[in-house]
Scaffold this active site. Sequence first.
Site, PDB file in Angstrom:
ATOM      1  N   GLU A 132       1.739  -7.896   8.472  1.00  0.00           N
ATOM      2  CA  GLU A 132       1.678  -6.426   8.451  1.00  0.00           C
ATOM      3  C   GLU A 132       2.725  -5.851   7.508  1.00  0.00           C
ATOM      4  OE1 GLU A 132      -1.326  -7.148  10.233  1.00  0.00           O
ATOM      5  OE2 GLU A 132      -0.911  -5.037   9.848  1.00  0.00           O
ATOM      6  N   PRO A 172       0.820  -1.214   0.000  1.00  0.00           N
ATOM      7  CA  PRO A 172       0.000   0.000   0.000  1.00  0.00           C
ATOM      8  C   PRO A 172       0.853   1.264   0.000  1.00  0.00           C
ATOM      9  CG  PRO A 172      -0.755  -1.536   1.679  1.00  0.00           C
ATOM     10  CD  PRO A 172       0.547  -2.061   1.176  1.00  0.00           C
ATOM     11  N   ARG A 221      -2.129  -8.938 -20.764  1.00  0.00           N
ATOM     12  CA  ARG A 221      -3.079  -8.479 -21.792  1.00  0.00           C
ATOM     13  C   ARG A 221      -2.372  -7.655 -22.874  1.00  0.00           C
ATOM     14  NH1 ARG A 221      -6.276  -4.919 -21.446  1.00  0.00           N
ATOM     15  NH2 ARG A 221      -8.119  -5.587 -22.585  1.00  0.00           N
ATOM     16  N   ASP A 243      -7.707  -0.304 -25.676  1.00  0.00           N
ATOM     17  CA  ASP A 243      -8.160  -0.081 -24.304  1.00  0.00           C
ATOM     18  C   ASP A 243      -8.402   1.413 -24.119  1.00  0.00           C
ATOM     19  OD1 ASP A 243      -6.242  -2.560 -22.409  1.00  0.00           O
ATOM     20  OD2 ASP A 243      -8.260  -2.584 -23.303  1.00  0.00           O
TER      21      ASP A 243
HETATM   22  C1  4FX Z   1      -1.082  -5.202   5.480  1.00  0.00           C
HETATM   23  O1  4FX Z   1      -0.657  -5.770   4.256  1.00  0.00           O
HETATM   24  C2  4FX Z   1       0.553  -5.348   3.763  1.00  0.00           C
HETATM   25  C3  4FX Z   1       1.351  -4.350   4.338  1.00  0.00           C
HETATM   26  C4  4FX Z   1       2.564  -3.996   3.713  1.00  0.00           C
HETATM   27  C5  4FX Z   1       2.952  -4.627   2.552  1.00  0.00           C
HETATM   28  C6  4FX Z   1       2.153  -5.608   1.976  1.00  0.00           C
HETATM   29  C7  4FX Z   1       0.968  -5.980   2.583  1.00  0.00           C
HETATM   30  C8  4FX Z   1       0.117  -7.058   1.959  1.00  0.00           C
HETATM   31  N1  4FX Z   1      -1.155  -6.458   1.599  1.00  0.00           N
HETATM   32  C9  4FX Z   1      -1.269  -5.608   0.530  1.00  0.00           C
HETATM   33  C10 4FX Z   1      -0.299  -5.513  -0.458  1.00  0.00           C
HETATM   34  C11 4FX Z   1      -0.489  -4.597  -1.504  1.00  0.00           C
HETATM   35  C12 4FX Z   1      -1.632  -3.817  -1.524  1.00  0.00           C
HETATM   36  C13 4FX Z   1      -1.857  -2.816  -2.623  1.00  0.00           C
HETATM   37  N2  4FX Z   1      -2.726  -1.814  -2.389  1.00  0.00           N
HETATM   38  O2  4FX Z   1      -1.263  -2.929  -3.687  1.00  0.00           O
HETATM   39  C14 4FX Z   1      -2.559  -3.954  -0.521  1.00  0.00           C
HETATM   40  N3  4FX Z   1      -2.382  -4.834   0.480  1.00  0.00           N
END
Ligand code: 4FX
Length: 251
Positions: free
Chosen positions: A121, A94, A158, A173
């Site tokens: 996490e 994220p 794709r 696309d």
């Molecule tokens: C708490 O989870 C994490 C916390 C840190 C890293 C990876 C994770 C694994 N989860 C993820 C991974 C990617 C995405 C995204 N938005 O690309 C969403 N969640």
Amino acid sequence: MASRLVMRFDVITIFPGLIHGYLQEGIVGRALTRGLIEVQTWNPRDFSDSTYRRVDDRPFGGGPGMLMMAPPLLAAIAAARQANPGVPVIYLSPQGRRLQQQAVQDFAVLPGLILLAGRYEGVDERVLAAVDAEWSIGDYVLAGGELPALVLMEAVARQLPGLLGHADSAAEDSFAASGLLDCPHYTRPEVVAGASVPEVLLSGDHGRIRRWRLQQSLGRTAERRPDLLEQRGLQAGEKELLEEYRRQDGE
Ligand SMILES: COc1ccccc1CNc1ccc(C(N)=O)cn1
């Protein structure tokens, strides 16, 4: 068309079944069976030197949940790099850069990608030293990076020449070609619950159809994603199309 080399995806994940399971069906499955892509998974548990193949531990400084330990991940990354040399290692998180279609197209010309799917996490920060780039598929948190890895793989697959039935459908696309949202689409039956198809689409007048589709894309983008329209700007004649759309919409 020059036959492109195979694109190889290496995914580092403690749930390899999630990756292989998805690849049984659909477009990425077809790319696999047709040899357009190769997929290899690497399980950090196989690189853990602890008796119980441990890959996670509690965070220093306290806090909820567990983190993925660095040593098994670094060993898995090294093994993947050896098997797929010279390709970037991408960490899905994220905290990464937002994935957009332009980046997908840039990835699609590479010989491969190594994708690190985190769990818990997240991962020990020292793993990032072995990672080339951090990417996010959107501003939301999932339980793991496997779905983001599959999203990236499918979006890239794709784009590979020869994969999609209609040769230029990936190129058409909406994001790639026009930077606009897609227009509405209709197919048989002609009447559905009393709703019919816009007569222009049945007219056989391809110039009119192209104009209508562009107008719909412009109108929808203005209504739903003004940010996209702002970024793209309007080309010759599109301002008038949009004004006519708004007049009709006002009816
Ligand atoms: C708490 O989870 C994490 C916390 C840190 C890293 C990876 C994770 C694994 N989860 C993820 C991974 C990617 C995405 C995204 N938005 O690309 C969403 N969640």
